[in-house]
Design an enzyme around this catalytic site. Structure first.
Site, PDB file in Angstrom:
ATOM      1  N   HIS A  14    -108.761  -9.222 -47.939  1.00 24.87           N
ATOM      2  CA  HIS A  14    -107.636  -8.346 -48.316  1.00 24.87           C
ATOM      3  C   HIS A  14    -107.948  -7.713 -49.674  1.00 24.87           C
ATOM      4  O   HIS A  14    -107.875  -8.369 -50.702  1.00 24.87           O
ATOM      5  CB  HIS A  14    -106.331  -9.143 -48.409  1.00 24.87           C
ATOM      6  CG  HIS A  14    -105.141  -8.283 -48.688  1.00 24.87           C
ATOM      7  ND1 HIS A  14    -104.012  -8.280 -47.889  1.00 24.87           N
ATOM      8  CD2 HIS A  14    -104.885  -7.390 -49.662  1.00 24.87           C
ATOM      9  CE1 HIS A  14    -103.136  -7.431 -48.365  1.00 24.87           C
ATOM     10  NE2 HIS A  14    -103.635  -6.870 -49.452  1.00 24.87           N
ATOM     11  N   HIS A  16    -107.829  -3.923 -52.175  1.00 21.88           N
ATOM     12  CA  HIS A  16    -107.489  -2.521 -52.433  1.00 21.88           C
ATOM     13  C   HIS A  16    -108.628  -1.880 -53.225  1.00 21.88           C
ATOM     14  O   HIS A  16    -108.920  -2.321 -54.338  1.00 21.88           O
ATOM     15  CB  HIS A  16    -106.187  -2.417 -53.237  1.00 21.88           C
ATOM     16  CG  HIS A  16    -105.007  -2.973 -52.500  1.00 21.88           C
ATOM     17  ND1 HIS A  16    -104.198  -2.198 -51.698  1.00 21.88           N
ATOM     18  CD2 HIS A  16    -104.539  -4.233 -52.406  1.00 21.88           C
ATOM     19  CE1 HIS A  16    -103.260  -2.963 -51.154  1.00 21.88           C
ATOM     20  NE2 HIS A  16    -103.445  -4.206 -51.562  1.00 21.88           N
ATOM     21  N   LYS A 111    -102.518  -2.453 -40.511  1.00 16.55           N
ATOM     22  CA  LYS A 111    -101.675  -3.013 -41.569  1.00 16.55           C
ATOM     23  C   LYS A 111    -100.216  -2.634 -41.364  1.00 16.55           C
ATOM     24  O   LYS A 111     -99.874  -1.457 -41.253  1.00 16.55           O
ATOM     25  CB  LYS A 111    -102.164  -2.491 -42.927  1.00 16.55           C
ATOM     26  CG  LYS A 111    -101.390  -3.032 -44.121  1.00 16.55           C
ATOM     27  CD  LYS A 111    -101.613  -4.523 -44.324  1.00 16.55           C
ATOM     28  CE  LYS A 111    -100.653  -5.107 -45.340  1.00 16.55           C
ATOM     29  NZ  LYS A 111    -101.203  -5.239 -46.665  1.00 16.55           N
ATOM     30  N   HIS A 148     -97.756  -7.375 -44.328  1.00 14.47           N
ATOM     31  CA  HIS A 148     -97.111  -7.592 -45.629  1.00 14.47           C
ATOM     32  C   HIS A 148     -95.748  -8.189 -45.298  1.00 14.47           C
ATOM     33  O   HIS A 148     -94.843  -7.485 -44.855  1.00 14.47           O
ATOM     34  CB  HIS A 148     -96.973  -6.286 -46.419  1.00 14.47           C
ATOM     35  CG  HIS A 148     -96.371  -6.503 -47.771  1.00 14.47           C
ATOM     36  ND1 HIS A 148     -97.078  -6.382 -48.946  1.00 14.47           N
ATOM     37  CD2 HIS A 148     -95.127  -6.900 -48.139  1.00 14.47           C
ATOM     38  CE1 HIS A 148     -96.305  -6.687 -49.975  1.00 14.47           C
ATOM     39  NE2 HIS A 148     -95.099  -6.990 -49.510  1.00 14.47           N
ATOM     40  N   HIS A 186    -101.489 -12.476 -48.059  1.00 14.49           N
ATOM     41  CA  HIS A 186    -101.115 -12.953 -49.406  1.00 14.49           C
ATOM     42  C   HIS A 186     -99.813 -13.773 -49.417  1.00 14.49           C
ATOM     43  O   HIS A 186     -98.835 -13.402 -50.048  1.00 14.49           O
ATOM     44  CB  HIS A 186    -101.021 -11.804 -50.415  1.00 14.49           C
ATOM     45  CG  HIS A 186    -100.315 -10.557 -49.936  1.00 14.49           C
ATOM     46  ND1 HIS A 186     -99.056 -10.561 -49.404  1.00 14.49           N
ATOM     47  CD2 HIS A 186    -100.725  -9.270 -49.927  1.00 14.49           C
ATOM     48  CE1 HIS A 186     -98.726  -9.320 -49.094  1.00 14.49           C
ATOM     49  NE2 HIS A 186     -99.720  -8.522 -49.405  1.00 14.49           N
ATOM     50  N   ASP A 259    -106.378  -9.632 -52.613  1.00 13.27           N
ATOM     51  CA  ASP A 259    -105.356  -8.630 -52.915  1.00 13.27           C
ATOM     52  C   ASP A 259    -105.598  -8.015 -54.290  1.00 13.27           C
ATOM     53  O   ASP A 259    -104.647  -7.651 -54.988  1.00 13.27           O
ATOM     54  CB  ASP A 259    -103.934  -9.205 -52.827  1.00 13.27           C
ATOM     55  CG  ASP A 259    -102.882  -8.100 -52.691  1.00 13.27           C
ATOM     56  OD1 ASP A 259    -103.258  -6.958 -52.367  1.00 13.27           O
ATOM     57  OD2 ASP A 259    -101.693  -8.379 -52.920  1.00 13.27           O
TER      58      ASP A 259
HETATM   59  O1  DOR Z   1     -99.117  -6.176 -55.855  1.00 12.21           O
HETATM   60  C1  DOR Z   1     -99.411  -5.441 -54.921  1.00 12.21           C
HETATM   61  N1  DOR Z   1    -100.153  -4.341 -55.108  1.00 12.21           N
HETATM   62  N2  DOR Z   1     -98.957  -5.736 -53.698  1.00 12.21           N
HETATM   63  C2  DOR Z   1     -99.127  -4.896 -52.672  1.00 12.21           C
HETATM   64  O2  DOR Z   1     -98.672  -5.209 -51.600  1.00 12.21           O
HETATM   65  C3  DOR Z   1     -99.795  -3.583 -52.865  1.00 12.21           C
HETATM   66  C4  DOR Z   1    -100.681  -3.608 -54.012  1.00 12.21           C
HETATM   67  C5  DOR Z   1    -101.133  -2.230 -54.453  1.00 12.21           C
HETATM   68  O3  DOR Z   1    -101.540  -1.445 -53.606  1.00 12.21           O
HETATM   69  O4  DOR Z   1    -101.104  -1.953 -55.644  1.00 12.21           O
HETATM   70 ZN    ZN Z   2    -102.451  -5.862 -50.845  1.00 13.74          ZN
END
Ligand code: DOR
Ligand code: ZN
Length: 356
Positions: A14, A16, A111, A148, A186, A259
């Protein structure tokens, strides 16, 4: 006391990676640590189609090549890193897109963001009833749904939103789609850990390093500390302990998902700061510290490198990595395109270090 820890190369289930200059700034950090990563689709605009996922995959590999050319990562790690793509589910995702994405093979999950739950989730799902066709297609082809797991109702306390999601959304959905593979992403609560531990083999969960290491006090020690703010938000100590027990307990369906969610420093240190902890550069060191604190370093490889591939139906990585015992200081700030970014626990010391 062991002074090194060698394990099969881990994967991040997971992550970003963002896009553009931000992508270029962060991708090498993940590729140094992980062989593969499930890449979240919550870009602006979100990655809602197979074509968009393919194009984003190309941009990730291009950013990695640039990092390699700039000497930020070695050739082998850069060549090996595989972004595993995801589609962003909307109320209007056609079943045909699911079938096509699965057939093409780049997309490894879809997702589910409840609309309004988190960063760039406005185009997410307003009601599970609207995505039945897509879920049926996923169930048929075996493409996992990555969830999520928080309700978005303003009248539900922020700290209860994951627990309420299990009863109101997850359990009915599991009843309606018993053959659907689900990753509860998460997880942050004892209830979520219990749910997954007792569920059948089609249900798994990712756990972040920050939810293993910190409880909600971390948000307020000496003042508001925005770099510890993420969603789902850190919870009470009893929940952190339940997550530690789940991650280190040897159950095969809990696995690593950082995450890591980079935001520029000025957008975190802000009157309405963004949610997300940037852990990619030192994720394995953070996780190793958590496993060591639990006396469970012998279970780290399964959590980091074996359970995830087994659930996704992929082979474990062949090469190994080695962490060594060394106390070093996490940088207070790193470059982030034209901006700066603060990694989680920047300025603090940590007792493990990934070897070169
Ligand atoms: O803390 C987070 N940041 N939780 C999420 O679900 C998305 C993520 C983000 O894309 O910044
Ligand atoms: Zn995330």
């Amino acid at each position: 006391m062991t002074s090194t820890l060698t394990l099969r190369r881990p994967d991040d289930w997971h992550l970003h990676l963002r896009d553009g200059d931000a992508l270029r700034a962060v991708v090498a950090a993940s590729a140094r640590q992980f062989a593969r990563a499930i890449v979240m689709p919550n870009l602006k605009p979100p990655v809602t189609t197979p074509a968009a996922a393919r194009a984003y995959h190309g941009r990730i590999l291009q950013a990695l090549a640039q990092a390699r050319a700039a000497g930020e990562i070695d050739a082998l790690a850069a060549a090996e890193f595989q972004p595993l793509m995801t589609l962003y589910l909307t109320d209007n995702t056609p079943a045909a897109d699911i079938v096509q994405a699965h057939a093409e093979g780049l997309v490894k999950g879809v997702k589910l963001y409840p609309a309004g739950a988190t960063t760039n989730s406005d185009a997410g799902v307003t009601d599970i009833a609207r995505v039945r066709g897509a879920l049926e297609a996923m169930q048929r082809c075996g493409l996992p749904l990555l969830v999520h797991g928080e309700v978005t109702d303003a009248d539900i306390d922020l700290f209860d939103r994951e627990r309420v999601f299990i009863d109101r959304v997850l359990m009915p959905m599991r009843r309606d789609f018993p053959g659907l593979k689900v990753v509860f992403e998460h997880i942050t609560t004892r209830e979520a850990a219990q749910y997954v531990a007792q569920a059948d083999e089609l249900t798994a969960a990712t756990i972040t390093a920050h939810h293993l290491l910190y409880n909600r006090n971390a948000l307020f020690i000496g003042g508001v500390r925005p770099h510890w703010y993420c969603l789902p938000v850190l919870k009470r100590e009893q929940h952190r302990q339940a997550l530690m027990a789940a991650a280190t307990g040897g159950h095969p369906r809990f696995f690593l998902g950082t995450d890591s969610a980079p935001h520029a420093r000025h957008l975190k240190e802000h009157a309405c700061g963004c949610a997300g902890c940037y852990t990619a550069p030192h994720a394995l060191e953070l996780y190793a510290s958590a496993f060591e604190a639990a006396g469970a370093l012998d279970r780290f490889e399964a959590f980091a490198s074996l359970n995830g591939p087994a659930f996704y139906g992929l082979p474990a990585n062949e090469r190994t990595i080695t962490l060594r015992r060394e106390t070093w200081t996490i940088p207070e700030s790193l470059p982030f395109g034209a901006d700066a970014i603060v990694p989680l626990a920047g300025g603090e010391s940590i007792g493990w270090r990934l070897g070169d």
